[in-house]
Design an enzyme around this catalytic site. Sequence first.
Site, PDB file in Angstrom:
ATOM      1  N   LYS A  79      10.279  -4.081   2.751  1.00 31.52           N
ATOM      2  CA  LYS A  79       9.204  -4.463   1.820  1.00 31.52           C
ATOM      3  C   LYS A  79       9.453  -5.867   1.270  1.00 31.52           C
ATOM      4  O   LYS A  79      10.605  -6.253   1.038  1.00 31.52           O
ATOM      5  CB  LYS A  79       9.162  -3.430   0.685  1.00 31.52           C
ATOM      6  CG  LYS A  79       7.972  -3.549  -0.254  1.00 31.52           C
ATOM      7  CD  LYS A  79       7.957  -2.381  -1.254  1.00 31.52           C
ATOM      8  CE  LYS A  79       6.808  -2.447  -2.235  1.00 31.52           C
ATOM      9  NZ  LYS A  79       6.781  -1.309  -3.175  1.00 31.52           N
ATOM     10  N   SER A 154       2.419   1.138  -3.606  1.00 32.58           N
ATOM     11  CA  SER A 154       2.376  -0.245  -3.197  1.00 32.58           C
ATOM     12  C   SER A 154       3.101  -0.539  -1.892  1.00 32.58           C
ATOM     13  O   SER A 154       2.892  -1.596  -1.305  1.00 32.58           O
ATOM     14  CB  SER A 154       2.977  -1.109  -4.302  1.00 32.58           C
ATOM     15  OG  SER A 154       4.356  -0.792  -4.480  1.00 32.58           O
ATOM     16  N   SER A 178       5.317   4.595  -5.350  1.00 30.52           N
ATOM     17  CA  SER A 178       5.005   3.633  -4.289  1.00 30.52           C
ATOM     18  C   SER A 178       5.660   3.867  -2.943  1.00 30.52           C
ATOM     19  O   SER A 178       5.317   3.194  -1.970  1.00 30.52           O
ATOM     20  CB  SER A 178       5.331   2.219  -4.754  1.00 30.52           C
ATOM     21  OG  SER A 178       4.283   1.751  -5.548  1.00 30.52           O
TER      22      SER A 178
HETATM   23  N1  GLN Z   1       0.888   3.145  -8.127  1.00 27.61           N
HETATM   24  C1  GLN Z   1       1.786   2.990  -9.231  1.00 27.61           C
HETATM   25  C2  GLN Z   1       1.416   1.773 -10.014  1.00 27.61           C
HETATM   26  O1  GLN Z   1       0.446   1.188  -9.721  1.00 27.61           O
HETATM   27  C3  GLN Z   1       3.195   2.942  -8.749  1.00 27.61           C
HETATM   28  C4  GLN Z   1       3.622   1.618  -8.275  1.00 27.61           C
HETATM   29  C5  GLN Z   1       5.017   1.626  -7.752  1.00 27.61           C
HETATM   30  O2  GLN Z   1       5.619   2.693  -7.601  1.00 27.61           O
HETATM   31  N2  GLN Z   1       5.562   0.445  -7.511  1.00 27.61           N
HETATM   32  O3  GLN Z   1       2.072   1.393 -10.931  1.00 27.61           O
END
Ligand code: GLN
Length: 486
Positions: A79, A154, A178
């Site tokens: 990532k 994400s 994410s």
């Molecule tokens: N979808 C969650 C957010 O928008 C989690 C994001 C993540 O785990 N980096 O914060």
Amino acid sequence: MSKKQNEMTIVEAARALRAREISVQDLWDACHNAAVERNPELNAYLEVFDADEAAIESAQKRIDANDASLLCGIPLAIKDNILIEGKIASAASKMLENYRATYDAAVVKKLKTAGALFVGRTNMDEFAMGSSTEHSAYGRTMNPHDLSRVPGGSSGGSAAAVSAHLCIAALGSDTGGSIRQPAAHTGIVGLKPTYGAVSRSGLIAMGSSLDQIGPLAKTVEDARILHEAIRGKDVLDATTIPDGLYTARELSKSLRIGVPRHLLAEGVGADVLAAFNTTLESLESAGHTLVDIELPTSAHALAAYYIVMPAEVSTNLARLDGIRYGHAARGETLLDDYVLSRTEGFGEETRRRILLGTFVLSSGYVDAYYRKADATRGVLRGEYMDAFEKVDGIAFPTTPSPAFKFGEKSDPLSMYLEDIFTVTANLTGMPAISVPIGFVEREGKSLPVGVHFTAPHQAENVLFTLGEVVSFADKAFSLRSPRTNA
Ligand code: GLN
């Protein structure tokens, strides 16, 4: 041999390498070529790296000398918020468009030592904020199962890369879901380790008390292998758990699985629930017991997360001010420099969270919001600890519905609701996994769904054990490769 090399799991590739059926160069070429070929369509990678000939050669030598770990010669995707020395790490933001890492993240160092190879850096929501990878400054990533749908986020780029076989496995980061949510939406396995199991050194921070790096993989066994390779005490991250304290719990043959039915009463799609119930039945037939549990504070988890997380975001991103590093715009005054750099450098969602976080921490509001959310976090943790007196793991669906269409959740609140089942593991620091359990139909396409297991701190082995039981889904997945849908 019917399987293409890039379609192999870590276990299969490691075996084939040792049996001299394939070479490290072949395996690299298969993954690299697939990545180059399909990336224009999927945008899973922000950059596909050139071959590192020296690393390929050295991996082959170690395998030839029978002196190699399972990850030796295995092409992985990373990532874009995890630093690889000499490579750009932009966190999919304009702010860090030209930032080149000056050192390796602790996890990358470990993977390099193990002899792993890196295919490229993967797309993500900017600074890991989002559930769809639509918030990337470099365009969205497509779901390999249906190109009109999001891959989740994400870590959507890593998930799409694994699902479409553009690498063997990948790393993502998980602050509120994410890793697990994109894994569920793309039909693969995603693990968020116990907070402190894996060093965050070299991870571009989002919410420091919530972030963990973890694997996205084709099977539970592969996720376990990657997790074992990256975890461990690190002097550069004071929150990492000392190795001596990281002990695998003795597991009985029959595990007790808590099911908080009251959480599933609303909002979960009927077909998602049916797939989940079938999974519970398979756990029962494998000799495990289901126990009804209640987690009443769960109703407040999402609200608590969307206060604690932006508070930490606003603090972590304060350093990106156009002066020290990152995008630097110049105006008439110093204040103009800050405002211009941050306005041009950050996307809309990032700015929204910085503002929200600054607000909940401001004097006058900190008690009403931040401290209350932090207290809720404590209550949630206690509630889960109590539940774990009675059960070994807790199960629910990873997401209420399968992957959604691009633009479908343009209202931020509806996007935040995607995280309803995943955020608690980050708030409590407990480990959690998403494992594919089958498919549901939407507009003529088969879309994967996942089951989510949570375990007590450091009990990742419970997750792997439960995940293996439902791993009939792994077979279902390989029978119905994403390509049949695309
Ligand atoms: N979808 C969650 C957010 O928008 C989690 C994001 C993540 O785990 N980096 O914060």
